[in-house]
Design a protein around this motif. Structure first.
Motif, PDB file in Angstrom:
ATOM      1  N   LYS A   1      52.250 -14.476 -27.274  1.00 57.16           N
ATOM      2  CA  LYS A   1      52.145 -14.772 -28.709  1.00 57.16           C
ATOM      3  C   LYS A   1      53.524 -14.805 -29.362  1.00 57.16           C
ATOM      4  O   LYS A   1      53.816 -15.698 -30.180  1.00 57.16           O
ATOM      5  CB  LYS A   1      51.257 -13.727 -29.381  1.00 57.16           C
ATOM      6  CG  LYS A   1      51.040 -13.977 -30.866  1.00 57.16           C
ATOM      7  CD  LYS A   1      50.164 -12.890 -31.454  1.00 57.16           C
ATOM      8  CE  LYS A   1      50.038 -13.080 -32.975  1.00 57.16           C
ATOM      9  NZ  LYS A   1      49.232 -12.005 -33.595  1.00 57.16           N
TER      10      LYS A   1
ATOM     11  N   LEU B   1      49.503 -10.760 -23.315  1.00 47.26           N
ATOM     12  CA  LEU B   1      49.176 -11.697 -24.385  1.00 47.26           C
ATOM     13  C   LEU B   1      50.092 -11.512 -25.588  1.00 47.26           C
ATOM     14  O   LEU B   1      50.408 -12.475 -26.300  1.00 47.26           O
ATOM     15  CB  LEU B   1      47.715 -11.528 -24.785  1.00 47.26           C
ATOM     16  CG  LEU B   1      46.683 -11.894 -23.703  1.00 47.26           C
ATOM     17  CD1 LEU B   1      45.269 -11.665 -24.219  1.00 47.26           C
ATOM     18  CD2 LEU B   1      46.856 -13.343 -23.255  1.00 47.26           C
TER      19      LEU B   1
ATOM     20  N   ILE C   1      45.836 -16.268 -30.279  1.00 44.10           N
ATOM     21  CA  ILE C   1      46.592 -17.263 -29.521  1.00 44.10           C
ATOM     22  C   ILE C   1      45.925 -18.630 -29.647  1.00 44.10           C
ATOM     23  O   ILE C   1      46.609 -19.662 -29.750  1.00 44.10           O
ATOM     24  CB  ILE C   1      46.699 -16.825 -28.051  1.00 44.10           C
ATOM     25  CG1 ILE C   1      47.565 -15.560 -27.944  1.00 44.10           C
ATOM     26  CG2 ILE C   1      47.282 -17.943 -27.186  1.00 44.10           C
ATOM     27  CD1 ILE C   1      47.663 -14.985 -26.564  1.00 44.10           C
TER      28      ILE C   1
END
Length: 290
Positions: free
Chosen positions: A185, A181, A121
């Protein structure tokens, strides 16, 4: 002779009818007392335990939700935009540096997978446009005649890691953070670099709002669950207390019922002797007339 007729036709008939009535009531009280006794000695169960609520993890942010949040953010012209980029910190500002990633092993732990995901990220936010760490500024929080007595570090600009951490603090372990996450992303990848800061802010706003709503709902369900458990416990204790109080009462009614039945039996026996005596007298009188 007249007194004997009154005795047989009035008093004995009334006594016989009252005896049958008392006997019926005694039998009825005997049945009731047995039912009460069976209830009093029956085992007390707590019943099925209330189902404990579970905090739902089914929270997702869709691309449409991001678009709607970006449009809402665009209307707030009076607010300072955190992204893109962060101005160069002044002399009194401190930059929070991200910890270095641990070396990778053949079998990656969830923590190592999390660190790699953060690296991926981080690569989506070029350093020339975005600050990864939060920017802090020292401000005075207590003034006096002699100057500042107490200072405090305050965030003047959120970095990328600060935005991400504001969401990840709602999760306890790395296993729960990994899908969060992954979601971020995927959402960032469809936007150009210049817009990813706003996308991150929109995603963090939506995530935090949904997580707060979920926890408020969970807290209400948890309170309702505890109240149900307490109500069940009180009902169980009350049932045990009630049964304990009914045991001596049922034994007392049972004893009275047996005593009444025994008394009724004696009275009926006496009335039976009277009836047989009367029939014998009538039979003897009939033979005498012949």
């Amino acid at each position: 002779m007249q007194l004997e007729k009154i005795e047989r036709n009035v008093f004995f008939k009334i006594s016989r009818n009252l005896t049958f009535l008392v006997g019926a009531l005694a039998v009825l009280s005997l049945i009731v007392s047995l039912l009460i006794l069976l209830y009093a000695i029956s085992p007390t169960t707590k019943g099925s335990k209330p189902v404990r609520p579970v905090l739902s993890k089914e929270v997702s942010i869709t691309p449409d939700a991001i678009k709607a949040e970006l449009a809402k953010m665009a209307k707030k012209a009076s607010e300072t935009t955190t992204f893109p980029g962060v101005q160069k910190p002044a002399a009194t500002e401190n930059v929070e540096h991200a910890p270095e990633a641990a070396p990778a092993f053949h079998e990656k732990t969830p923590r190592q997978q999390l660190e790699e995901k953060i690296k991926e990220i981080k690569a989506l936010f070029p350093a020339k446009l975005y600050s990864w760490a939060n920017v802090y500024k020292t401000v005075c929080v207590q003034f006096s005649y002699y100057g500042c007595m107490q200072t405090k570090q305050r965030i003047v600009k959120y970095g990328v890691s600060g935005r991400i951490n504001s969401v990840l603090r709602y999760y306890r372990n790395a296993e729960d953070m990994l899908p969060i996450l992954d979601e971020l992303k995927v959402l960032l990848a469809v936007y150009p670099e210049e817009q990813r800061g706003d996308v991150l802010t929109a995603w963090a706003n939506l995530r935090i709002a949904k997580e707060k709503a979920l926890r408020e709902k969970f807290n209400k369900e948890e309170r309702a669950y505890r109240e149900a458990v307490e109500t069940q416990r009180e009902s169980y204790i009350a049932s045990i207390t009630r049964k304990a109080a009914l045991k001596p009462t049922s034994f007392m009614i049972l004893g009275i019922s047996f005593a009444l039945i025994w008394q009724v039996g004696l009275i009926l026996a006496i009335l039976g002797v009277e009836r047989n005596t009367r029939l014998l007298e009538e039979f003897m009188k009939a033979n005498a007339k012949q």
